[in-house]
Design a protein around this motif. Structure first.
Motif, short mmCIF file in Angstrom:
data_model
loop_
_atom_site.label_atom_id
_atom_site.label_comp_id
_atom_site.label_asym_id
_atom_site.label_seq_id
_atom_site.Cartn_x
_atom_site.Cartn_y
_atom_site.Cartn_z
N SER A 1 -7.60 3.36 -6.76
CA SER A 1 -7.43 2.10 -6.06
C SER A 1 -7.68 0.92 -6.99
O SER A 1 -6.95 -0.06 -6.98
CB SER A 1 -8.41 2.07 -4.91
OG SER A 1 -7.92 1.29 -3.89
N LEU B 1 -6.57 -3.76 4.16
CA LEU B 1 -6.37 -3.27 5.52
C LEU B 1 -7.28 -3.96 6.53
O LEU B 1 -6.90 -4.15 7.68
CB LEU B 1 -6.59 -1.75 5.57
CG LEU B 1 -5.46 -0.91 4.98
CD1 LEU B 1 -5.77 0.57 5.12
CD2 LEU B 1 -4.12 -1.22 5.65
N ASN C 1 0.83 -1.21 0.00
CA ASN C 1 0.00 0.00 0.00
C ASN C 1 0.86 1.25 0.00
O ASN C 1 0.62 2.19 -0.77
CB ASN C 1 -0.88 0.05 1.25
CG ASN C 1 -2.16 -0.77 1.09
OD1 ASN C 1 -2.39 -1.33 0.02
ND2 ASN C 1 -2.96 -0.83 2.13
P1 ADP Z 1 -6.91 -1.32 -1.34
O1 ADP Z 1 -6.84 -2.73 -1.76
O2 ADP Z 1 -7.92 -0.53 -2.06
O3 ADP Z 1 -5.56 -0.69 -1.23
P2 ADP Z 1 -6.84 -1.37 1.50
O4 ADP Z 1 -7.77 -1.97 2.45
O5 ADP Z 1 -5.45 -1.88 1.47
O6 ADP Z 1 -7.54 -1.43 0.09
O7 ADP Z 1 -6.81 0.18 1.75
C1 ADP Z 1 -8.03 0.87 1.91
C2 ADP Z 1 -7.87 2.31 1.44
O8 ADP Z 1 -6.98 2.98 2.34
C3 ADP Z 1 -7.22 2.42 0.11
O9 ADP Z 1 -8.20 2.39 -0.91
C4 ADP Z 1 -6.55 3.77 0.19
O10 ADP Z 1 -7.44 4.77 -0.16
C5 ADP Z 1 -6.19 3.93 1.64
N1 ADP Z 1 -4.76 3.63 1.93
C6 ADP Z 1 -4.24 2.49 2.38
N2 ADP Z 1 -2.90 2.59 2.58
C7 ADP Z 1 -2.57 3.85 2.24
C8 ADP Z 1 -1.36 4.59 2.23
N3 ADP Z 1 -0.19 4.06 2.60
N4 ADP Z 1 -1.41 5.89 1.82
C9 ADP Z 1 -2.57 6.46 1.43
N5 ADP Z 1 -3.76 5.80 1.41
C10 ADP Z 1 -3.78 4.54 1.82
#
Ligand code: ADP
Length: 477
Positions: free
Chosen positions: A421, A431, A368
């Motif tokens: 995303s 997450l 991420n």
């Molecule tokens: P995805 O598979 O869409 O990345 P996650 O559950 O990993 O889903 O993350 C959820 C959302 O959190 C992401 O869509 C993104 O908008 C935000 N996100 C996660 N990690 C970061 C990061 N390191 N910096 C900025 N935004 C983040």
């Protein structure tokens, strides 16, 4: 019909009736015996009083052989109490010294049947119950028997009437009290019927409806509140499942549509080998992403069902992080993001955990961080080794997360920037899986972020865990 299959109200009433029956029977017997005893003790007391007067008179008169005067004196006294004053005195040979007018019809023997003991006893003579005390008096070498008695027919008649009334009244009271008890218990338990009727109407389609809570402050109020709380949990779980199914099918529909369109496009006419190869490569990339998505969905579903068992082992966290960083390095390089791992050079940090799941968690965070950091930014991994816990921080200088998104990014299928995303292959569940992994290790996953500045994800893990039962963990002291 068996007793235990009866309704509670009927059972309660039956018990109530049984105890009342025992109580009434015991109470009735006690009242009857008590009344009889108190009659006896009153009559006996009067007889003894009279006896002491008679004894004194006998002593006084017979010492000087005044038999006639004795009779006159006793007759005078007897006139005052003709009903109770049954008195006779005889000598050793059975000759009469005195007989009151009232005792004559009874024709009591001049010699007492039993050795006189001064004990009062009841005898039935000529169908009339009498209470009798016999006593011996020795005087001038002679022995005299004094027998003094009282008629008891009046008293016993009253006692018999009392018993008759008890036998009629007590069953009547029993019937009325039982009916009252049945009515009270039915009334007290009627909310139970209402509760079960309301519960019967609840089905998977109206799980949001609730049972009416009677504000009685008693067990029934607590029962309905408990049922409502349980319904709330079932409702929430059901909503979660429904939402999950809807989200999961939605997420799966997009890649499948893409693959279908690509395949249909390719099949529309004859293609060159290069074009076929390209299409297959695109399909393959989409398939890899989709199978990762299916993998993640299955992990979430198993975690929800509590079936995802953690394989605990002693592992070196530093070594694990090093391997994860090297897996993420190509992506970082491809994106022009510099990936730094500030790990202790020689020191190992031993913790207990599932290396596969923890590897997945850190890869997700680093992935991420790289994905959401523009080229020339950097991502670093820091480890803080504390007494009982370790803290891993994944820091990036990326786009950051807006304050409005921060509370939601750990929610399933939540994406702050939908298009971006999706382009980077995320379904918004990375997450939530990460947080579940951290919590399954009794740890936590949190974030600090500022939009446009960067984000830091913190994983805190306890070092020692004890498995209390399959799927449940406790901290080692
Ligand atoms: P995805 O598979 O869409 O990345 P996650 O559950 O990993 O889903 O993350 C959820 C959302 O959190 C992401 O869509 C993104 O908008 C935000 N996100 C996660 N990690 C970061 C990061 N390191 N910096 C900025 N935004 C983040």
């Amino acid at each position: 019909m068996r007793f235990h299959s009866l309704q509670i109200g009927t059972k309660l009433t039956a018990w109530y009736m049984l105890f009342m029956l025992i109580g009434f029977a015991a109470g009735g017997c006690l009242a009857f015996l008590n009344m009889r005893n108190s009659i006896h003790s009153t009559v006996d007391g009067q007889l003894r009083e009279r006896l002491s007067v008679v004894r004194e008179t006998v002593n006084r008169r017979l010492r000087t052989a005044q038999v006639k005067e004795l009779g006159e004196e006793l007759d005078e006294d007897s006139e005052l109490r003709p009903e109770s004053d049954l008195l006779q005195i005889s000598d050793q040979e059975g000759r009469w010294i005195y007989q009151s007018r009232t005792i004559k019809p009874f024709q009591l023997s001049a010699r007492p049947a039993k050795t006189p003991t001064s004990e009062a006893r009841t005898e039935v003579v000529k169908d009339t119950p009498i209470r009798l005390i016999a006593e011996t008096v020795s005087l001038n070498g002679e022995v005299y028997y004094i027998q003094i008695a009282a008629r008891m027919d009046g008293f016993y008649g009253a006692l018999t009437r009392f018993r008759g009334r008890l036998l009629v009244l007590l069953p009547l009271i029993l019937v009325v009290a039982t009916a009252g008890g049945y009515w009270t218990s039915r009334r007290a338990l009627s909310p139970v019927d209402a509760i079960s009727l309301a519960a019967q109407k609840i089905n998977p389609r109206n799980l949001s409806s609730r049972i009416a809570v009677p504000h009685t402050g008693d067990e029934l109020q607590r029962l309905s509140e408990t049922l409502n709380a349980m319904l709330g949990r079932v409702d929430a779980a059901m909503q979660k499942i429904t939402q999950f199914t809807a989200d999961a099918s939605h997420e799966l529909r997009t890649p499948i549509t893409i693959m279908r369109t690509r395949a249909e496009l390719a099949l529309r006419r004859l293609r060159t080998e290069r074009e076929y190869r390209e299409t297959i490569e695109q399909l393959h990339a989409e398939l890899v992403r989709t199978s990762q998505l299916v993998d993640n969905l299955m992990l979430l579903a198993r975690a929800d069902a509590g079936a995802e068992l953690i394989q605990l082992e002693e592992l070196d966290l530093v070594d694990l992080l090093r391997r994860v960083v090297s897996r993420a390095a190509p992506l970082a390089e491809e994106r022009g993001v510099s990936l730094r791992a500030n790990l202790p050079e020689r020191n190992a940090v031993w913790i207990e955990g599932d290396s596969q799941l923890l590897g997945r968690l850190f890869l997700q965070l680093i992935d991420n961080a790289v994905k959401y950091t523009p080229a020339s930014g950097y991502v670093s991994i820091e480890v803080a080794d504390m007494d009982k816990t370790t803290r891993v921080a994944v820091v990036d200088t990326g786009i950051g997360i807006a304050e409005t998104d921060l509370p939601h990014i750990f929610d399933r299928f939540y994406r702050a920037d939908k298009t971006r995303s999706r382009e980077s292959g995320g379904a918004g569940i990375g997450l939530s899986i990460g947080r579940w992994i951290a919590e399954a290790h009794l740890g936590s996953l949190n974030v600090e972020s500022r939009s446009g500045v960067g984000s830091t994800f913190f994983v805190i893990l306890p070092k020692k865990l004890v498995r209390a039962s399959p799927g449940a963990m406790t901290l080692k002291a």
